[in-house]
Design a protein around this motif. Structure first.
Motif, PDB file in Angstrom:
ATOM      1  N   GLU A 173     -14.544  -9.941  52.053  1.00  0.00           N
ATOM      2  CA  GLU A 173     -13.249 -10.391  50.715  1.00  0.00           C
ATOM      3  C   GLU A 173     -13.229  -9.537  49.958  1.00  0.00           C
ATOM      4  OE1 GLU A 173     -11.338 -12.887  51.595  1.00  0.00           O
ATOM      5  OE2 GLU A 173     -12.238 -14.724  52.490  1.00  0.00           O
ATOM      6  N   PRO A 174     -13.231  -7.960  50.066  1.00  0.00           N
ATOM      7  CA  PRO A 174     -13.228  -7.387  49.032  1.00  0.00           C
ATOM      8  C   PRO A 174     -12.000  -7.145  48.176  1.00  0.00           C
ATOM      9  CG  PRO A 174     -12.730  -6.082  50.756  1.00  0.00           C
ATOM     10  CD  PRO A 174     -12.996  -7.435  51.360  1.00  0.00           C
ATOM     11  N   THR A 175     -10.938  -7.696  48.433  1.00  0.00           N
ATOM     12  CA  THR A 175      -9.642  -8.059  47.528  1.00  0.00           C
ATOM     13  C   THR A 175      -9.255  -9.292  46.983  1.00  0.00           C
ATOM     14  OG1 THR A 175      -8.373  -8.216  49.690  1.00  0.00           O
ATOM     15  CG2 THR A 175      -8.975  -5.808  49.056  1.00  0.00           C
ATOM     16  N   THR A 176     -10.107 -10.124  47.241  1.00  0.00           N
ATOM     17  CA  THR A 176      -9.708 -11.659  47.036  1.00  0.00           C
ATOM     18  C   THR A 176      -9.713 -11.607  45.675  1.00  0.00           C
ATOM     19  OG1 THR A 176     -10.584 -12.481  49.101  1.00  0.00           O
ATOM     20  CG2 THR A 176     -10.178 -13.741  47.240  1.00  0.00           C
ATOM     21  N   ALA A 177     -10.514 -11.451  44.821  1.00  0.00           N
ATOM     22  CA  ALA A 177     -10.408 -11.589  43.442  1.00  0.00           C
ATOM     23  C   ALA A 177      -9.469 -10.312  42.515  1.00  0.00           C
ATOM     24  CB  ALA A 177     -11.674 -11.447  42.864  1.00  0.00           C
ATOM     25  N   LEU A 178      -8.746  -9.654  43.223  1.00  0.00           N
ATOM     26  CA  LEU A 178      -7.632  -8.639  42.741  1.00  0.00           C
ATOM     27  C   LEU A 178      -6.298  -9.014  42.817  1.00  0.00           C
ATOM     28  CD1 LEU A 178      -9.401  -5.701  44.115  1.00  0.00           C
ATOM     29  CD2 LEU A 178     -10.262  -6.659  41.965  1.00  0.00           C
ATOM     30  N   ASP A 179      -5.607  -8.537  41.661  1.00  0.00           N
ATOM     31  CA  ASP A 179      -3.854  -8.887  41.667  1.00  0.00           C
ATOM     32  C   ASP A 179      -3.479  -7.759  42.994  1.00  0.00           C
ATOM     33  OD1 ASP A 179      -3.346  -6.095  40.896  1.00  0.00           O
ATOM     34  OD2 ASP A 179      -3.549  -6.794  38.821  1.00  0.00           O
ATOM     35  N   VAL A 180      -2.448  -8.227  43.304  1.00  0.00           N
ATOM     36  CA  VAL A 180      -1.898  -7.826  44.436  1.00  0.00           C
ATOM     37  C   VAL A 180      -1.382  -6.379  44.482  1.00  0.00           C
ATOM     38  CG1 VAL A 180       0.519  -7.672  45.927  1.00  0.00           C
ATOM     39  CG2 VAL A 180      -0.558  -9.756  44.906  1.00  0.00           C
ATOM     40  N   THR A 181      -1.173  -5.709  43.331  1.00  0.00           N
ATOM     41  CA  THR A 181      -1.170  -4.327  43.196  1.00  0.00           C
ATOM     42  C   THR A 181      -2.395  -3.514  43.378  1.00  0.00           C
ATOM     43  OG1 THR A 181       0.691  -4.378  41.827  1.00  0.00           O
ATOM     44  CG2 THR A 181      -0.265  -2.382  41.935  1.00  0.00           C
ATOM     45  N   VAL A 182      -3.203  -3.964  42.738  1.00  0.00           N
ATOM     46  CA  VAL A 182      -4.625  -3.655  42.811  1.00  0.00           C
ATOM     47  C   VAL A 182      -5.322  -3.740  44.384  1.00  0.00           C
ATOM     48  CG1 VAL A 182      -7.028  -3.546  41.895  1.00  0.00           C
ATOM     49  CG2 VAL A 182      -5.124  -3.916  40.570  1.00  0.00           C
ATOM     50  N   GLN A 183      -4.890  -4.918  45.020  1.00  0.00           N
ATOM     51  CA  GLN A 183      -5.477  -5.166  46.084  1.00  0.00           C
ATOM     52  C   GLN A 183      -4.945  -4.011  47.194  1.00  0.00           C
ATOM     53  OE1 GLN A 183      -3.663  -8.111  48.931  1.00  0.00           O
ATOM     54  NE2 GLN A 183      -5.279  -9.292  47.910  1.00  0.00           N
ATOM     55  N   ALA A 184      -3.883  -3.682  47.054  1.00  0.00           N
ATOM     56  CA  ALA A 184      -3.030  -2.754  48.099  1.00  0.00           C
ATOM     57  C   ALA A 184      -3.745  -1.513  47.723  1.00  0.00           C
ATOM     58  CB  ALA A 184      -1.612  -2.496  47.798  1.00  0.00           C
ATOM     59  N   GLY A 185      -3.950  -0.970  46.385  1.00  0.00           N
ATOM     60  CA  GLY A 185      -4.868   0.038  46.517  1.00  0.00           C
ATOM     61  C   GLY A 185      -6.129   0.206  47.006  1.00  0.00           C
ATOM     62  N   ILE A 186      -7.053  -0.832  46.866  1.00  0.00           N
ATOM     63  CA  ILE A 186      -8.255  -1.044  47.538  1.00  0.00           C
ATOM     64  C   ILE A 186      -8.173  -1.008  49.022  1.00  0.00           C
ATOM     65  CG2 ILE A 186     -10.310  -2.531  47.930  1.00  0.00           C
ATOM     66  CD1 ILE A 186     -10.357  -0.987  45.339  1.00  0.00           C
ATOM     67  N   LEU A 187      -7.191  -1.553  49.784  1.00  0.00           N
ATOM     68  CA  LEU A 187      -7.091  -1.498  51.285  1.00  0.00           C
ATOM     69  C   LEU A 187      -6.707  -0.184  51.659  1.00  0.00           C
ATOM     70  CD1 LEU A 187      -4.853  -4.967  51.700  1.00  0.00           C
ATOM     71  CD2 LEU A 187      -7.312  -4.363  52.508  1.00  0.00           C
ATOM     72  N   ASP A 188      -5.759   0.793  50.858  1.00  0.00           N
ATOM     73  CA  ASP A 188      -5.470   2.113  51.083  1.00  0.00           C
ATOM     74  C   ASP A 188      -6.613   2.801  51.146  1.00  0.00           C
ATOM     75  OD1 ASP A 188      -2.658   1.216  51.762  1.00  0.00           O
ATOM     76  OD2 ASP A 188      -2.177   2.054  49.626  1.00  0.00           O
ATOM     77  N   LEU A 189      -7.525   2.680  50.012  1.00  0.00           N
ATOM     78  CA  LEU A 189      -8.826   3.487  49.803  1.00  0.00           C
ATOM     79  C   LEU A 189      -9.723   3.078  51.150  1.00  0.00           C
ATOM     80  CD1 LEU A 189     -11.128   4.839  48.365  1.00  0.00           C
ATOM     81  CD2 LEU A 189     -11.632   2.658  47.246  1.00  0.00           C
ATOM     82  N   LEU A 190      -9.882   2.019  51.564  1.00  0.00           N
ATOM     83  CA  LEU A 190     -10.616   1.743  52.706  1.00  0.00           C
ATOM     84  C   LEU A 190     -10.319   2.456  53.993  1.00  0.00           C
ATOM     85  CD1 LEU A 190     -11.629  -2.050  51.820  1.00  0.00           C
ATOM     86  CD2 LEU A 190     -13.093  -0.084  51.794  1.00  0.00           C
ATOM     87  N   ASP A 191      -8.991   2.263  53.973  1.00  0.00           N
ATOM     88  CA  ASP A 191      -8.403   2.791  55.232  1.00  0.00           C
ATOM     89  C   ASP A 191      -8.514   4.352  55.185  1.00  0.00           C
ATOM     90  OD1 ASP A 191      -6.643   2.593  57.609  1.00  0.00           O
ATOM     91  OD2 ASP A 191      -5.029   3.568  56.297  1.00  0.00           O
ATOM     92  N   ARG A 192      -8.268   4.996  54.159  1.00  0.00           N
ATOM     93  CA  ARG A 192      -8.727   6.371  54.160  1.00  0.00           C
ATOM     94  C   ARG A 192     -10.015   6.881  54.095  1.00  0.00           C
ATOM     95  NH1 ARG A 192     -10.606   9.501  50.168  1.00  0.00           N
ATOM     96  NH2 ARG A 192     -10.052   7.816  48.511  1.00  0.00           N
ATOM     97  N   VAL A 193     -10.901   6.221  53.566  1.00  0.00           N
ATOM     98  CA  VAL A 193     -12.315   6.610  53.847  1.00  0.00           C
ATOM     99  C   VAL A 193     -12.839   6.122  55.004  1.00  0.00           C
ATOM    100  CG1 VAL A 193     -14.728   6.181  52.895  1.00  0.00           C
ATOM    101  CG2 VAL A 193     -12.769   6.293  51.369  1.00  0.00           C
ATOM    102  N   ILE A 194     -12.322   5.171  55.559  1.00  0.00           N
ATOM    103  CA  ILE A 194     -13.170   4.733  57.040  1.00  0.00           C
ATOM    104  C   ILE A 194     -12.645   5.712  58.123  1.00  0.00           C
ATOM    105  CG2 ILE A 194     -12.871   3.204  58.814  1.00  0.00           C
ATOM    106  CD1 ILE A 194     -14.879   2.263  56.709  1.00  0.00           C
ATOM    107  N   SER A 195     -11.359   6.237  57.984  1.00  0.00           N
ATOM    108  CA  SER A 195     -10.874   7.379  58.697  1.00  0.00           C
ATOM    109  C   SER A 195     -11.520   8.746  58.490  1.00  0.00           C
ATOM    110  CB  SER A 195      -9.149   7.463  58.401  1.00  0.00           C
ATOM    111  OG  SER A 195      -8.457   6.194  58.972  1.00  0.00           O
ATOM    112  N   GLU A 196     -11.564   9.181  57.520  1.00  0.00           N
ATOM    113  CA  GLU A 196     -12.114  10.522  57.025  1.00  0.00           C
ATOM    114  C   GLU A 196     -13.658  10.393  57.554  1.00  0.00           C
ATOM    115  OE1 GLU A 196      -9.439  11.438  53.102  1.00  0.00           O
ATOM    116  OE2 GLU A 196     -11.647  10.914  52.992  1.00  0.00           O
ATOM    117  N   ARG A 197     -14.386   9.335  57.564  1.00  0.00           N
ATOM    118  CA  ARG A 197     -15.849   9.380  57.757  1.00  0.00           C
ATOM    119  C   ARG A 197     -15.905   9.111  59.251  1.00  0.00           C
ATOM    120  NH1 ARG A 197     -19.899   7.541  53.232  1.00  0.00           N
ATOM    121  NH2 ARG A 197     -18.849   8.676  51.340  1.00  0.00           N
ATOM    122  N   GLY A 198     -14.977   8.535  59.892  1.00  0.00           N
ATOM    123  CA  GLY A 198     -15.298   7.973  61.176  1.00  0.00           C
ATOM    124  C   GLY A 198     -16.142   6.820  61.596  1.00  0.00           C
ATOM    125  N   MET A 199     -16.204   6.019  60.488  1.00  0.00           N
ATOM    126  CA  MET A 199     -16.898   4.916  60.094  1.00  0.00           C
ATOM    127  C   MET A 199     -16.786   3.768  60.821  1.00  0.00           C
ATOM    128  SD  MET A 199     -17.839   4.995  56.241  1.00  0.00           S
ATOM    129  CE  MET A 199     -18.919   3.511  56.185  1.00  0.00           C
TER     130      MET A 199
END
Length: 278
Positions: A186-212
């Protein structure tokens, strides 16, 4: 055949009886017969309402169940058995194989330690670096998660930065050990919608870049759809549905799945037609 990075088989979690402390007798089942697999480089969403057992599953995987709870079944993480293992053996798995990002970074971060120091500690556990190299590694970790003013943030205490910045720091800490699996609870539950979208984009990018691999835990089907292709649905401590996200949305079978899909579609409709919210 390649072994999965994570294999959970018939996992159950019980609260121990308060009537006979230390007896180990079950006082109530909180998870029952939970099974799923996660391959290297795969993304899996674990979905369920509050109290469904999502976070208990994450704690079981990392061997962090609190006192009074006991796990049964099998959890193979990076080929090592978690259930029943000694703490000193589990320490080697945490960070090296799997790291966790929790819902509220204020509780996950040490309020009395500068953020840079908190990122440096896990780096030092696995890499021998000079002081200059360690400072550079901390800066790189902060840059990777999209933070600006990294020197200021490295010197700051948790309460001196925003909620979104704290969560990015928590993600940087989890990634600092170069784990094979990131568990995002639940890494985005405590965040507002705009910040939440940024965190989701961050996770998507890092997971892809690292192949995790990613195990993303949430109560929100729409949020999970941003970062995962396959899902497992929990309700009342049991798996009630599973499969590809596309199939579950197109052909929901279980009543709970249909309820989640209907709710997500209703929200989408309301966003597309703001007048319907009046």
């Amino acid at each position: 055949m390649t072994e999965p990075l994570l294999r959970v088989d018939a996992l159950s979690v019980d609260s121990l009886s308060v009537d006979s402390p230390g007896s180990g007798s079950p006082g109530g089942a909180l998870l029952r017969d939970v099974s799923f697999e996660l391959a290297a480089g795969e993304r899996l969403g674990l979905i369920g309402e509050s109290g469904s057992g999502k976070s208990l599953t994450a704690l079981s995987i990392t061997g962090l169940l609190p006192d009074g709870l006991a796990a049964d079944g099998s959890i193979l993480l990076g080929g090592a058995q978690v259930v029943g293992s000694r703490e000193r053996d589990l320490v080697e798995l945490r960070g090296r194989v799997a790291s966790v990002v929790f819902q509220e970074p204020l509780t996950a971060l040490d309020p009395l330690m500068r953020l840079g120091r908190q990122i440096a500690e896990p780096i030092q556990r696995y890499r021998t670096l000079s002081r200059a190299e360690l400072r550079a590694a901390v800066r790189d970790a902060l840059v990777e998660v999209g933070l600006d003013e990294v020197d200021r943030i490295a010197r700051a205490y948790p309460h001196e930065v925003s909620g979104g910045q704290r969560q990015r720091v928590a993600i940087a800490m989890a990634l600092a050990t170069r784990p094979q699996l990131l568990i995002a609870d639940e890494p985005t539950t405590a965040l507002d919608v705009t910040v939440q979208a940024g965190i989701l984009d961050l996770l998507d990018r890092v997971i892809s870049e690292r192949g995790m691999s990613l195990l993303f835990i949430s109560h929100d089907l729409a949020v999970v759809s941003r970062v995962a292709d396959r899902v497992v649905l929990l309700r009342h401590g049991e798996v009630v549905d599973r499969g590809s996200l596309a199939d579950l949305i197109a052909r929901p079978q279980h009543p709970y799945t249909r309820e989640l899909v209907a709710g997500a579609r209703e929200l989408d409709s309301a966003i597309d037609n703001p007048g319907s919210l009046a």
